[in-house]
Design an enzyme around this catalytic site. Structure first.
Site, PDB file in Angstrom:
ATOM      1  N   CYS A  70       9.496  -1.912  32.321  1.00  0.00           N
ATOM      2  CA  CYS A  70       8.093  -2.218  32.615  1.00  0.00           C
ATOM      3  C   CYS A  70       7.740  -3.608  32.099  1.00  0.00           C
ATOM      4  O   CYS A  70       7.992  -3.926  30.934  1.00  0.00           O
ATOM      5  CB  CYS A  70       7.216  -1.161  31.946  1.00  0.00           C
ATOM      6  SG  CYS A  70       5.484  -1.539  32.118  1.00  0.00           S
ATOM      7  N   HIS A 104      13.688  11.353  24.390  1.00  0.00           N
ATOM      8  CA  HIS A 104      12.362  10.745  24.579  1.00  0.00           C
ATOM      9  C   HIS A 104      11.669  11.428  25.770  1.00  0.00           C
ATOM     10  O   HIS A 104      12.328  11.769  26.762  1.00  0.00           O
ATOM     11  CB  HIS A 104      12.516   9.247  24.837  1.00  0.00           C
ATOM     12  CG  HIS A 104      11.208   8.507  24.855  1.00  0.00           C
ATOM     13  ND1 HIS A 104      10.351   8.567  25.937  1.00  0.00           N
ATOM     14  CD2 HIS A 104      10.609   7.726  23.937  1.00  0.00           C
ATOM     15  CE1 HIS A 104       9.274   7.844  25.662  1.00  0.00           C
ATOM     16  NE2 HIS A 104       9.410   7.327  24.454  1.00  0.00           N
ATOM     17  N   GLU A 119       9.750  10.387  28.177  1.00  0.00           N
ATOM     18  CA  GLU A 119       9.929   9.762  29.503  1.00  0.00           C
ATOM     19  C   GLU A 119      11.328  10.060  30.042  1.00  0.00           C
ATOM     20  O   GLU A 119      11.502  10.366  31.229  1.00  0.00           O
ATOM     21  CB  GLU A 119       9.720   8.237  29.407  1.00  0.00           C
ATOM     22  CG  GLU A 119       9.880   7.565  30.767  1.00  0.00           C
ATOM     23  CD  GLU A 119      10.002   6.050  30.693  1.00  0.00           C
ATOM     24  OE1 GLU A 119       9.277   5.412  29.901  1.00  0.00           O
ATOM     25  OE2 GLU A 119      10.837   5.500  31.421  1.00  0.00           O
TER      26      GLU A 119
HETATM   27  S1  SF4 Z   1       2.440   0.625  31.788  1.00  0.00           S
HETATM   28 FE1  SF4 Z   1       4.603   0.422  31.331  1.00  0.00          FE
HETATM   29  S2  SF4 Z   1       4.814   0.822  29.140  1.00  0.00           S
HETATM   30 FE2  SF4 Z   1       2.828   1.588  29.795  1.00  0.00          FE
HETATM   31  S3  SF4 Z   1       3.166   3.740  30.260  1.00  0.00           S
HETATM   32 FE3  SF4 Z   1       3.405   2.608  32.169  1.00  0.00          FE
HETATM   33  S4  SF4 Z   1       5.585   2.193  32.286  1.00  0.00           S
HETATM   34 FE4  SF4 Z   1       5.175   2.778  30.183  1.00  0.00          FE
END
Ligand code: SF4
Length: 281
Positions: free
Chosen positions: A193, A127, A129
């Protein structure tokens, strides 16, 4: 007319990281005819098509290594240090729309690596990220997407655990408990997150309230697949679609209540278009 009652889930739609990256791209495209973006800006073909029509050009790592003297947008997922090095070598101006939450996580992982901690990252192999996170450790951290990939008997007795931002909180704490049961001291960092960690619980609640659910996401969105299954689990009349053309009138009966929802990569405009089509049935 079927007289459908249609509601859009107000919690569905882009997280702030994606909103920020798209706004940045659109601002720049008002000033210049095109802008390169490294990888899909969001895992949603409909939104990518909309931005491509405005001049966004999605490029690969291979493309990045050959272009020179250009502006290139870095999407919300973030990038490993090697991308910044390529940019420097090719005189590329990076427009960095890495999500601040991801950047903070990259820094934490880099600090752990500098302190020579054994780093384990709960995340999806390959992935974008995760590649960015792994890059902070000179690709030395161990990535796993399932605990079964680790040989618990040979793991270090002390380790540092991180998570990709979009993983399930429940799974993360299950993994931590399992490792501790094996006598491993876990320095755990719940780096999931909060824009996504409660989405499954909220969606479960939303999907129960309607006769039928239209779940909207791109087929490339891993978060979309997970959240679709959450809806399907509580409401068997859940349909997965990527655009309004995939709707089928035969799915609905007179006076049905319909809930429309989606992933963190699903644009609100797309859910609104789908609502409009349903209201014509
Ligand atoms: S807000 Fe959260 S889900 Fe959205 S890109 Fe940033 S880390 Fe990823």
């Amino acid at each position: 007319m079927l007289n459908l009652q249609v509601n859009i889930d107000q919690n569905s739609g882009f997280c702030f990281g994606v909103v920020y990256a798209i706004e940045m791209a659109e601002d720049i495209l008002q000033e210049q005819p095109y802008l390169y973006c490294l990888g899909d800006i969001v895992h949603n073909d409909e939104e990518v098509k909309r931005l491509e029509a405005k001049g966004l050009k999605i490029i690969s790592y291979e493309d990045l290594s050959v272009i020179q003297n250009e502006k290139v947008l870095i999407r919300a997922h973030g990038e490993p240090p090697s991308t910044y090095e390529t940019a420097l070598n090719n005189n590329l101006e990076l427009i960095d729309a890495s999500c601040p939450v991801v950047l903070k996580l990259q820094n934490r992982i880099k600090n752990s690596h500098d302190k020579e901690e054994p780093i384990y990252i709960f995340g999806k192999h390959g992935h974008a990220e995760v590649k960015g996170l792994l890059g902070q450790t000179n690709n030395e951290a161990v990535v796993f997407q399932d605990i079964s990939e680790l040989d618990l008997d040979t793991l270090p007795r002390n380790l540092t655990l991180y998570s990709q931002t979009t993983k399930s909180t429940d799974k993360f704490y299950e993994i931590k408990a399992l490792l501790e049961d094996k006598g491993i001291a876990v320095n755990s960092n719940d780096t999931i997150c909060r824009q996504v960690s409660n989405r499954d619980k909220e969606l479960r609640h939303f999907a129960k309230k309607f006769d039928k659910i239209i779940f909207v996401a791109g087929t490339k969105s891993s978060n979309g697949k997970v959240l679709y299954n959450v809806c399907k689990d509580v409401n068997t009349y859940t349909h997965f679609i990527s655009n309004s053309e995939e709707l089928d009138k035969d799915w609905f009966s007179e006076n049905d209540t319909i809930g429309i929802c989606g992933a963190t990569s699903t644009p609100m405009w797309l859910m609104e278009t789908i609502k409009e089509v349903l209201l014509t049935y």
